[in-house]
Scaffold this motif. Structure first.
Motif, PDB file in Angstrom:
ATOM      1  N   HIS A 121     -10.081   2.570   4.433  1.00  0.00           N
ATOM      2  CA  HIS A 121      -9.475   2.617   3.110  1.00  0.00           C
ATOM      3  C   HIS A 121     -10.581   2.842   2.087  1.00  0.00           C
ATOM      4  O   HIS A 121     -11.743   2.541   2.338  1.00  0.00           O
ATOM      5  CB  HIS A 121      -8.742   1.316   2.792  1.00  0.00           C
ATOM      6  CG  HIS A 121      -7.736   0.924   3.828  1.00  0.00           C
ATOM      7  ND1 HIS A 121      -6.507   1.531   3.941  1.00  0.00           N
ATOM      8  CD2 HIS A 121      -7.774  -0.012   4.810  1.00  0.00           C
ATOM      9  CE1 HIS A 121      -5.834   0.988   4.930  1.00  0.00           C
ATOM     10  NE2 HIS A 121      -6.578   0.044   5.484  1.00  0.00           N
ATOM     11  N   ALA A 152      -1.601  -5.851   4.095  1.00  0.00           N
ATOM     12  CA  ALA A 152      -1.405  -6.385   2.749  1.00  0.00           C
ATOM     13  C   ALA A 152      -2.775  -6.738   2.176  1.00  0.00           C
ATOM     14  O   ALA A 152      -3.769  -6.812   2.901  1.00  0.00           O
ATOM     15  CB  ALA A 152      -0.515  -7.622   2.771  1.00  0.00           C
ATOM     16  N   HIS A 161      -3.360  -4.329  -6.163  1.00  0.00           N
ATOM     17  CA  HIS A 161      -2.798  -3.006  -6.472  1.00  0.00           C
ATOM     18  C   HIS A 161      -1.320  -2.993  -6.057  1.00  0.00           C
ATOM     19  O   HIS A 161      -0.963  -2.580  -4.964  1.00  0.00           O
ATOM     20  CB  HIS A 161      -3.595  -1.925  -5.739  1.00  0.00           C
ATOM     21  CG  HIS A 161      -5.050  -1.909  -6.109  1.00  0.00           C
ATOM     22  ND1 HIS A 161      -5.491  -1.447  -7.325  1.00  0.00           N
ATOM     23  CD2 HIS A 161      -6.150  -2.316  -5.437  1.00  0.00           C
ATOM     24  CE1 HIS A 161      -6.818  -1.545  -7.384  1.00  0.00           C
ATOM     25  NE2 HIS A 161      -7.238  -2.074  -6.259  1.00  0.00           N
ATOM     26  N   HIS A 162      -0.494  -3.480  -6.953  1.00  0.00           N
ATOM     27  CA  HIS A 162       0.922  -3.606  -6.610  1.00  0.00           C
ATOM     28  C   HIS A 162       1.546  -2.242  -6.327  1.00  0.00           C
ATOM     29  O   HIS A 162       2.546  -2.155  -5.619  1.00  0.00           O
ATOM     30  CB  HIS A 162       1.666  -4.302  -7.754  1.00  0.00           C
ATOM     31  CG  HIS A 162       1.199  -5.706  -8.001  1.00  0.00           C
ATOM     32  ND1 HIS A 162       1.409  -6.725  -7.101  1.00  0.00           N
ATOM     33  CD2 HIS A 162       0.519  -6.254  -9.044  1.00  0.00           C
ATOM     34  CE1 HIS A 162       0.903  -7.857  -7.569  1.00  0.00           C
ATOM     35  NE2 HIS A 162       0.347  -7.605  -8.753  1.00  0.00           N
ATOM     36  N   GLU A 163       0.947  -1.189  -6.873  1.00  0.00           N
ATOM     37  CA  GLU A 163       1.523   0.124  -6.639  1.00  0.00           C
ATOM     38  C   GLU A 163       1.127   0.684  -5.290  1.00  0.00           C
ATOM     39  O   GLU A 163       1.679   1.677  -4.829  1.00  0.00           O
ATOM     40  CB  GLU A 163       1.092   1.086  -7.761  1.00  0.00           C
ATOM     41  CG  GLU A 163      -0.369   1.550  -7.691  1.00  0.00           C
ATOM     42  CD  GLU A 163      -1.344   0.512  -8.237  1.00  0.00           C
ATOM     43  OE1 GLU A 163      -2.555   0.803  -8.282  1.00  0.00           O
ATOM     44  OE2 GLU A 163      -0.887  -0.594  -8.606  1.00  0.00           O
ATOM     45  N   HIS A 164       0.146   0.061  -4.638  1.00  0.00           N
ATOM     46  CA  HIS A 164      -0.303   0.572  -3.346  1.00  0.00           C
ATOM     47  C   HIS A 164       0.688   0.212  -2.248  1.00  0.00           C
ATOM     48  O   HIS A 164       1.150  -0.927  -2.149  1.00  0.00           O
ATOM     49  CB  HIS A 164      -1.682   0.016  -2.995  1.00  0.00           C
ATOM     50  CG  HIS A 164      -2.176   0.501  -1.657  1.00  0.00           C
ATOM     51  ND1 HIS A 164      -2.640   1.782  -1.455  1.00  0.00           N
ATOM     52  CD2 HIS A 164      -2.242  -0.120  -0.456  1.00  0.00           C
ATOM     53  CE1 HIS A 164      -2.991   1.921  -0.202  1.00  0.00           C
ATOM     54  NE2 HIS A 164      -2.760   0.792   0.443  1.00  0.00           N
ATOM     55  N   HIS A 165       1.017   1.189  -1.436  1.00  0.00           N
ATOM     56  CA  HIS A 165       1.917   0.950  -0.309  1.00  0.00           C
ATOM     57  C   HIS A 165       1.089   0.796   0.960  1.00  0.00           C
ATOM     58  O   HIS A 165       0.357   1.696   1.342  1.00  0.00           O
ATOM     59  CB  HIS A 165       2.891   2.115  -0.160  1.00  0.00           C
ATOM     60  CG  HIS A 165       3.748   1.999   1.070  1.00  0.00           C
ATOM     61  ND1 HIS A 165       4.760   1.070   1.193  1.00  0.00           N
ATOM     62  CD2 HIS A 165       3.720   2.697   2.247  1.00  0.00           C
ATOM     63  CE1 HIS A 165       5.330   1.195   2.371  1.00  0.00           C
ATOM     64  NE2 HIS A 165       4.712   2.163   3.039  1.00  0.00           N
ATOM     65  N   PHE A 166       1.200  -0.360   1.602  1.00  0.00           N
ATOM     66  CA  PHE A 166       0.526  -0.589   2.865  1.00  0.00           C
ATOM     67  C   PHE A 166       1.445  -0.119   3.986  1.00  0.00           C
ATOM     68  O   PHE A 166       2.560  -0.619   4.141  1.00  0.00           O
ATOM     69  CB  PHE A 166       0.188  -2.071   3.039  1.00  0.00           C
ATOM     70  CG  PHE A 166      -0.873  -2.552   2.088  1.00  0.00           C
ATOM     71  CD1 PHE A 166      -2.217  -2.444   2.413  1.00  0.00           C
ATOM     72  CD2 PHE A 166      -0.524  -3.097   0.854  1.00  0.00           C
ATOM     73  CE1 PHE A 166      -3.196  -2.883   1.543  1.00  0.00           C
ATOM     74  CE2 PHE A 166      -1.497  -3.536  -0.024  1.00  0.00           C
ATOM     75  CZ  PHE A 166      -2.846  -3.426   0.313  1.00  0.00           C
ATOM     76  N   ALA A 167       0.977   0.848   4.750  1.00  0.00           N
ATOM     77  CA  ALA A 167       1.809   1.463   5.782  1.00  0.00           C
ATOM     78  C   ALA A 167       2.129   0.478   6.896  1.00  0.00           C
ATOM     79  O   ALA A 167       1.289  -0.338   7.299  1.00  0.00           O
ATOM     80  CB  ALA A 167       1.117   2.693   6.351  1.00  0.00           C
ATOM     81  N   THR A 168       3.339   0.553   7.399  1.00  0.00           N
ATOM     82  CA  THR A 168       3.741  -0.208   8.573  1.00  0.00           C
ATOM     83  C   THR A 168       3.187   0.493   9.817  1.00  0.00           C
ATOM     84  O   THR A 168       2.752   1.650   9.747  1.00  0.00           O
ATOM     85  CB  THR A 168       5.263  -0.279   8.673  1.00  0.00           C
ATOM     86  OG1 THR A 168       5.776   1.046   8.912  1.00  0.00           O
ATOM     87  CG2 THR A 168       5.874  -0.848   7.400  1.00  0.00           C
ATOM     88  N   GLU A 171       4.963   3.731  10.281  1.00  0.00           N
ATOM     89  CA  GLU A 171       4.575   4.732   9.288  1.00  0.00           C
ATOM     90  C   GLU A 171       3.209   5.320   9.598  1.00  0.00           C
ATOM     91  O   GLU A 171       2.975   6.510   9.361  1.00  0.00           O
ATOM     92  CB  GLU A 171       4.589   4.107   7.893  1.00  0.00           C
ATOM     93  CG  GLU A 171       5.995   3.834   7.373  1.00  0.00           C
ATOM     94  CD  GLU A 171       5.988   3.004   6.098  1.00  0.00           C
ATOM     95  OE1 GLU A 171       7.004   3.052   5.361  1.00  0.00           O
ATOM     96  OE2 GLU A 171       4.987   2.292   5.817  1.00  0.00           O
TER      97      GLU A 171
END
Length: 215
Positions: A121, A152, A161-168, A171
C-alpha cells in the motif's frame, strides 16, 4: 507528456518512501510477517520475488528457508538496512539480491516459484493492481503469488481514511483478473493477528491473505 508524468510520479514515490525510512532508525519490527511464515512453510523452496521488501525481514526469512530471493524496494535506505540485517544474520552471500526500483515502472526478469507482496500500500498513487498482474506473469507453472493486505486501518492510525476501501479477499482475487484456466485460488481469507502500536498499544489486526497458484 505521459512519460513525464510517470517520471514525476516515480520521483515522488521514491522521495516519500526514502523520507519515511531515512527519518527513523527502523520502521518495521525486523520479524517476518506471520502469514508469510504460515503459508510459505509448506511450499518447496525455489526462486522468490519480494515486492516492496522494506527492511527485508520477509526476504531474510525466505532465504533462511532455502529460497533464492530477489528483494525490491524503492527506498535505498530500506534496501541498505535489509542487506545489513541479512549480513548480521549470516545469510549466505548471494542468497538475496537486493534491488532499488520503483515497482510502478520496474519489470521482473523471473521466472519465480513464488512472488510475494506484503502490504503493498502507498500514501501516494500507485498502480498496485497493475504491478501485481505484471509480477504474476513471471510466476512459473506450479508457482504461487501471495498477497497480504490490510483489511482495515489499525486503531492507532493518526489519519483514518474513511474514504479508503479495504478490499475483501474475493475483491483482491477479482481485481487480479487472472484467467481461471491458468490459475487456481488456494487461499482467500481474512486472518487476525496480535500487533503492538508505536506507543505500546495492543490490538488485534485483520489481514487479507490471497494465495493463487499457476496451473
Amino acid at each position: 507528456m505521459g512519460e513525464q508524468n510517470q517520471d514525476a510520479e516515480a520521483q515522488d514515490a521514491a522521495q516519500v518512501w526514502e523520507a519515511r525510512y531515512a527519518g527513523t532508525d527502523r520502521v518495521w519490527s525486523g520479524r517476518p510477517n506471520q502469514a508469510i511464515v504460515d503459508v510459505v512453510s509448506g511450499l518447496p523452496a525455489g526462486r522468490a520475488l519480494d515486492l516492496g521488501c522494506g527492511e527485508g525481514a520477509d526476504a531474510i526469512w525466505l532465504a533462511q528457508q532455502g529460497w533464492q530471493v530477489t528483494a525490491v524496494d524503492v527506498s535505498p535506505t530500506a534496501i541498505a538496512r535489509g542487506a545489513a540485517a541479512a549480513a548480521e544474520q549470516a545469510v549466505p552471500e548471494g542468497r538475496i539480491t537486493w534491488q532499488v526500483h520503483d515497482l510502478a515502472t520496474w519489470t521482473a526478469d523471473g521466472p519465480y516459484e513464488l512472488v510475494s507482496a506484503s502490504f503493498l500500500h502507498s500514501p501516494i498513487s500507485m498502480p498496485r493492481t497493475e504491478i501485481l498482474r505484471r509480477a504474476a506473469t513471471h510466476v512459473t507453472a506450479g508457482g504461487h503469488l501471495l498477497i497480504l493486505s490490510h483489511a482495515a486501518s489499525p486503531p492507532w492510525a493518526t489519519q483514518h481514511h474513511h474514504e479508503h476501501h479495504f478490499a475483501t479477499p474475493a475483491e483482491e482475487v477479482e481485481a487480479l483478473g487472472l484467467p481461471e484456466h491458468e490459475w487456481q485460488t488456494r487461499l482467500a481469507e481474512t486472518r487476525s493477528r496480535h500487533a503492538t502500536g508505536p506507543n505500546g498499544e495492543s490490538a488485534r489486526l485483520d489481514d487479507v491473505i490471497v494465495l493463487v497458484q499457476r496451473r
